[in-house]
Design an enzyme around this catalytic site. Structure first.
Site, PDB file in Angstrom:
ATOM      1  N   CYS B 127      42.840  38.461  43.894  1.00 49.16           N
ATOM      2  CA  CYS B 127      41.737  38.431  44.861  1.00 49.16           C
ATOM      3  C   CYS B 127      42.084  37.674  46.135  1.00 49.16           C
ATOM      4  O   CYS B 127      41.424  37.853  47.154  1.00 49.16           O
ATOM      5  CB  CYS B 127      40.509  37.842  44.189  1.00 49.16           C
ATOM      6  N   HIS B 269      36.147  37.268  49.864  1.00 50.87           N
ATOM      7  CA  HIS B 269      36.424  38.221  48.788  1.00 50.87           C
ATOM      8  C   HIS B 269      35.091  38.626  48.169  1.00 50.87           C
ATOM      9  O   HIS B 269      34.302  37.761  47.739  1.00 50.87           O
ATOM     10  CB  HIS B 269      37.335  37.562  47.756  1.00 50.87           C
ATOM     11  N   ASN B 299      33.993  45.136  42.693  1.00 52.39           N
ATOM     12  CA  ASN B 299      35.048  44.189  43.032  1.00 52.39           C
ATOM     13  C   ASN B 299      36.401  44.899  42.905  1.00 52.39           C
ATOM     14  O   ASN B 299      36.866  45.149  41.798  1.00 52.39           O
ATOM     15  CB  ASN B 299      34.948  42.993  42.078  1.00 52.39           C
TER      16      ASN B 299
END
Lengths: 76, 348
Positions: B127, B269, B299
């Site tokens: 990430c 993020h 995500n």
């Protein structure tokens, strides 16, 4: 950091009806207390008390009062 | 002069700017309704209310991260055909590569028809990978090693996820992004010096333990083969995020000699809506200066920031001169943040 306001915030955080939680209620008897709620509790403790409560801290807690004491200990 | 040195690499110190960006999502979209039918015991509406994710895209059985990266790059080249020939370095950030070896980025150089005088590396980062990739691209450009870097971020985490794992399946989606970072004249605004942080003590909190050589060592020592599936300790990751992200944001602002009030848009993020909103409140950032939107994407690990950037550009929230703060955080555990002043060289 007072217990009544902590319990009120705890109930809001885990989306539990207001006024239904006793400080000595075991966490495993709270239907709303699951992995999603634990994350919500960590956020609540951080934002409200600047308390960095860890996953390990929570694992050692058996009751709502234990969560309160942990948050108080971790409060910055 | 070395035979393989390139005449288009600027001889003097340049500024690195993001000059183009496209993203690609697999065609298959898994909705809440579909997930609910498959997992009737999950309260998907309650989970979605927290995550902010109502659907996610999932790669086909035969579709790899390399395929997604190539699709994102080809989408980019369809709007900027002239850029293909100028690329002299390709960075692929992925944790689901096509092979242990060769480097997936090398196969992508060939598939995209990039110059054979092009450098290519894979970066195994999650990430925080987009910001890490920007830092690597900046280093290559500003030391004169490259003039035009194609940063690809691509993941197929879905292939790691156990179908019964509620905590990961309701969050992660597959996707890829292609970002072009180019040299412009020194002194122009662009990518500032990033800040990085790592805490490997939390490695087990986001991990695919099986499938590589640690597994062999464990089994040979008489242990049980570790799981080939993604494991996430969501509580530990939340605690890490609230502890570390405000620090790394401050560090990046300091490295750019700027302050929070000067930032036009914070693009973190896009982990999940609840985590983002908690971070926003903790850092006291107004909602209008903060991007929080992964409703139909999920995500996508290292691609969430470039996807959000592209969406914000298309929505008119980012324009030439906009000052942005980008921050990635997660697997490692690691975090990285950087200030970017959006360049007029960016072409949509």
């Amino acid at each position: 950091m007072e217990l009544p306001s902590f319990i009120k915030g705890f109930e809001e955080a885990i989306e539990r009806p207001a006024g239904t939680t006793d400080a000595d209620l075991p966490l495993d008897q709270i239907g709303e207390w699951d992995s999603v709620s634990v994350v919500a509790f960590i956020a609540f403790a951080d934002l409200t008390y600047n308390a960095a409560v860890s996953a390990d801290d929570i694992e050692k807690c058996a009751t709502v009062r234990d969560l309160f004491e942990t948050a108080r200990r971790r409060a910055g | 002069m070395l035979e393989n040195s390139r005449c288009d690499v600027p001889p003097t110190i340049s500024t690195s700017v993001i000059s183009g960006l496209s993203y690609y999502l697999p065609s298959r979209e898994v909705s809440l309704a579909e997930l609910s039918r498959e997992q009737p015991d999950w309260d998907v509406q309650r989970i979605a209310a927290k995550t902010g994710i109502s659907s996610r895209h999932i790669a086909a059985e035969t579709e790899t991260a390399g395929d997604l990266a190539v699709a994102a790059a080809e989408k980019f080249f369809s709007t900027r055909p002239g850029a293909r020939a100028s690329i002299d370095y390709v960075i692929l950030c992925t944790q689901s590569p096509d092979y242990f070896l060769p480097t997936t980025a090398c196969t992508i150089q060939h598939r995209l028809g990039l110059s054979t005088r092009c450098g290519a590396i894979d970066v195994n980062q999650g990430c925080s990978g987009f910001v890490v990739g920007l830092g690597l691209a900046k280093g290559l450009i500003e030391t004169g090693q490259a003039g035009s870097v194609l940063l690809l971020t691509a993941e197929t985490y879905s292939k790691y996820i156990h179908p019964d794992d509620r905590s990961t399946r309701t969050i992660f989606g597959d996707g890829a992004a292609a970002t072009l970072i180019e040299a412009v004249g020194g002194g122009a605004p662009g990518i500032a010096v990033p800040a990085y942080a790592t805490d490997g003590s939390g490695a087990a909190d986001l991990i695919v333990e099986g499938g590589a050589f640690r597994e062999r060592a464990i089994v040979q020592a008489g242990g049980t083969a570790p799981s080939p599936h993604l494991h996430m300790n969501g509580q530990a990751v939340m605690a890490f995020t609230l502890r570390e992200v405000p620090r790394i944001v401050e560090a990046a602002l300091s490295r750019a000699n700027t302050g929070s009030a000067e930032i036009d848009l914070f693009v973190m993020h896009q982990a999940n809506a609840f985590m983002l909103e908690t971070l926003r409140k903790k850092m006291a950032i107004e909602p209008e200066r903060y991007w929080n939107d992964i409703a139909s994407i999920g995500n996508t690990v290292s691609s969430t920031i470039p996807i959000a950037l592209r969406q914000a550009v298309d929505a008119g929230r980012i324009r030439a001169g906009s000052k942005l703060l980008l921050a990635g955080f997660g697997v490692g555990l690691s975090s990285a943040a950087v200030v970017v002043e959006w360049s007029p060289a960016f072409t949509a």
